[in-house]
Write an enzyme that holds these catalytic residues in place. Structure first.
Site, PDB file in Angstrom:
ATOM      1  N   LYS A  83       0.938  -1.389   0.103  1.00  0.00           N
ATOM      2  CA  LYS A  83      -0.158  -0.279   0.098  1.00  0.00           C
ATOM      3  C   LYS A  83       1.031   1.527   0.160  1.00  0.00           C
ATOM      4  O   LYS A  83       1.845   1.557   0.598  1.00  0.00           O
ATOM      5  CB  LYS A  83      -0.613   0.421   1.092  1.00  0.00           C
ATOM      6  CG  LYS A  83      -1.630   0.661   1.055  1.00  0.00           C
ATOM      7  CD  LYS A  83      -2.388   0.619   2.352  1.00  0.00           C
ATOM      8  CE  LYS A  83      -4.503   1.127   2.391  1.00  0.00           C
ATOM      9  NZ  LYS A  83      -4.862   1.029   4.030  1.00  0.00           N
TER      10      LYS A  83
HETATM   11  C1  E4P Z   1      -7.930   1.863   3.605  1.00  0.00           C
HETATM   12  O1  E4P Z   1      -7.102   0.877   3.544  1.00  0.00           O
HETATM   13  C2  E4P Z   1      -7.826   2.610   5.048  1.00  0.00           C
HETATM   14  O2  E4P Z   1      -7.438   1.707   5.539  1.00  0.00           O
HETATM   15  C3  E4P Z   1      -9.211   2.648   5.629  1.00  0.00           C
HETATM   16  O3  E4P Z   1     -10.462   2.370   5.064  1.00  0.00           O
HETATM   17  C4  E4P Z   1      -9.294   4.133   6.190  1.00  0.00           C
HETATM   18  O4  E4P Z   1     -10.607   4.137   6.348  1.00  0.00           O
HETATM   19  P1  E4P Z   1     -10.868   5.527   7.859  1.00  0.00           P
HETATM   20  O5  E4P Z   1     -11.302   6.290   7.234  1.00  0.00           O
HETATM   21  O6  E4P Z   1     -11.797   4.649   8.904  1.00  0.00           O
HETATM   22  O7  E4P Z   1     -10.080   5.768   8.492  1.00  0.00           O
END
Ligand code: E4P
Length: 217
Positions: A83
């Site tokens: 990522k």
């Molecule tokens: C996606 O890969 C992220 O980890 C995640 O969806 C972030 O979500 P949040 O806005 O609830 O932290």
């Protein structure tokens, strides 16, 4: 639409994997911190629980260090997906890694133009954050619609991974638009199973069954 769970909690992943409906897992540095576990150790454990992609995020901001971190992370398991943030260095890293056959999830996407750049960089997944978009006075689902339109216009193979999902309606809207994947916290995925009329229906059937005095087994 594929279902990923957005967590680093092993018990939650095991429970959802047992339903047979889980296609992958996404983590981020905040979720790793929340788990209290060692990053490498917990990521390896998660990779063993699902066959699909498990996103593990780099924390460096420059391309060279991102590549070094990715090198370490991709050795964890074959289903690790690196990522990277949607920055110039992140997309440089995305291009280099995907050209080498490594899965890449480009995260923190908040505009359709950013999603266009990620697709051009060969991203396996683009992660638009719908919940955080909504929190800031925009409509997260409009963003998904725009990205779907642009990707279809040019036949990009990058999969739209709807992230920062906060409620079941985000999931429904994503499916209606034709997003490829959504990642949601365990609570939201469990919420998808629920309907008050299902519970009420079971209650009624069981009460009537009781009256028959019969048993199946
Ligand atoms: C996606 O890969 C992220 O980890 C995640 O969806 C972030 O979500 P949040 O806005 O609830 O932290």
């Amino acid at each position: 639409m594929k279902f990923f769970v957005d967590t680093a909690e092993i018990d939650d992943i095991k429970e959802l994997a047992a339903t047979g409906l889980l296609d992958g897992v996404t983590t981020n540095p905040s979720l790793i911190a929340k788990s209290g576990r060692d990053f490498m150790e917990v990521t390896k454990e998660i990779c063993g629980l699902v066959d699909g992609p498990v996103s593990a995020e780099v924390v460096a901001l420059d391309h060279d260090t991102m590549m070094k971190e990715a090198e370490v992370l991709r050795k964890i398991a074959d289903n690790v997906c690196i990522k990277v943030p949607l920055t110039v260095d992140g997309l440089k890293t995305c291009k280099a890694l995907t050209e080498d056959g490594t899965m890449v999830n480009v995260t923190l996407c908040f505009s359709a133009n950013q999603a266009l750049l990620a697709a051009k960089a060969g991203a396996t997944f683009i992660s638009p954050f719908v919940g955080r978009h909504d929190d800031n006075g925009f409509d997260g689902m409009d963003l998904i619609e725009d990205i779907r339109l642009i990707y279809d216009n040019y036949g990009f193979e990058t999969e739209i991974l709807v992230a920062s999902v906060r409620h079941v309606t985000h999931v429904l809207e994503s499916a209606k638009i034709g997003a490829d994947v959504m990642t949601a916290p365990p609570k939201v995925i469990h919420g998808l199973f629920k309907h008050v009329l299902t519970d009420k229906g079971i209650e009624g059937f069981l009460a009537d069954w009781e009256k028959t005095g019969q048993s199946i087994l």
